[in-house]
Design a protein around this motif. Structure first.
Motif, short mmCIF file in Angstrom:
data_model
loop_
_atom_site.label_atom_id
_atom_site.label_comp_id
_atom_site.label_asym_id
_atom_site.label_seq_id
_atom_site.Cartn_x
_atom_site.Cartn_y
_atom_site.Cartn_z
N GLU A 179 45.22 1.18 23.83
CA GLU A 179 44.65 -0.07 24.31
C GLU A 179 44.90 -0.27 25.81
O GLU A 179 44.00 -0.61 26.57
CB GLU A 179 45.21 -1.27 23.54
N TYR A 211 36.85 1.44 18.38
CA TYR A 211 38.03 0.58 18.34
C TYR A 211 39.11 1.17 17.44
O TYR A 211 40.30 1.16 17.80
CB TYR A 211 37.64 -0.81 17.84
N LEU A 216 34.89 -0.47 22.44
CA LEU A 216 34.65 -1.34 21.29
C LEU A 216 34.07 -0.58 20.11
O LEU A 216 34.42 -0.85 18.95
CB LEU A 216 33.71 -2.48 21.70
#
Length: 212
Positions: A94, A85, A82
């Motif tokens: 991802e 990101y 996170l």
């Protein structure tokens, strides 16, 4: 270190010593009033109970450590993904990060399952051992009633004394685990006294005398 010393002293004063004293009193009452076989069954049951609890508690500690380690690993991977990101999105990672997180979660689930299973085994074994000892005492008391040497009140007394011992025994595993960890912390604290300092005076160093 200091908190470990405090915990060990508290455990000895409020858990270990009172439990040993209570076991001795119960065994003494049963042996004096009803005969040595009752005291022998009581001591044997509690010895088996304590030995089994300590052995299983030591064995299942590794599962708890693995569960905590994998939980921290999964949390760190999630937080790292996170925070970074934009980097993950830029390199289209991802799916890779999600797979890494799922892998840690799967390991955590396996460790948690082993922890819960071993806890169930511990509780089952404790109940079996105590139930066998209690049943043996009840059978001997029933035989005494049939022989006319004991009354129904004596049977209730034996049952009540043995059940009284089950309360402090429920904490044997947790107290043993916490005391062992506290002793490890104390050992680490006392080991600091054996550390050699890097800055030492020369053998012929002169005594410092402040002026003024």
């Amino acid at each position: 270190g200091s908190r470990s010393i405090d915990f060990v002293l508290r455990a000895m004063v409020f858990n270990v010593v009172p439990t040993i004293l209570e076991i001795g009193l119960v065994a003494g009452i049963l042996g004096t009033k009803f005969g040595m076989p009752y005291a022998a069954v009581t001591i044997g049951t509690l010895t088996a109970y304590t030995t089994f609890t300590i052995a299983i508690t030591s064995w299942r500690t590794q599962f708890r450590k693995d569960m905590n380690r994998l939980d921290n690993e999964a949390s760190s991977k999630a937080v790292d993904s996170l925070i970074n990101y934009e980097t993950v999105k830029y390199f289209n990672n991802e799916e890779f990060e999600a797979d890494r997180y799922d892998e840690s979660l799967a390991g955590y689930q396996q460790a948690a399952l082993k922890t819960q299973t071993s806890l169930s085994l511990l509780n089952f074994g404790q109940n079996v051992i105590f139930s066998v000892g209690l049943s043996a005492s009840m059978i001997m008391a029933a035989q005494g009633i049939m022989a006319g040497t004991m009354s129904v009140g004596d049977l209730i007394l034996v049952n009540g004394l043995l059940f009284q011992l089950s309360v402090p025994l429920n904490f044997v595993g947790s107290v043993y685990r916490d005391v062992r960890q506290a002793l490890v912390d104390m050992e680490a604290m006392f080991a600091l006294r054996g550390q050699a300092t890097k800055v030492v005076d020369k053998p012929d160093a002169a005594e410092f005398v402040p002026s003024g």
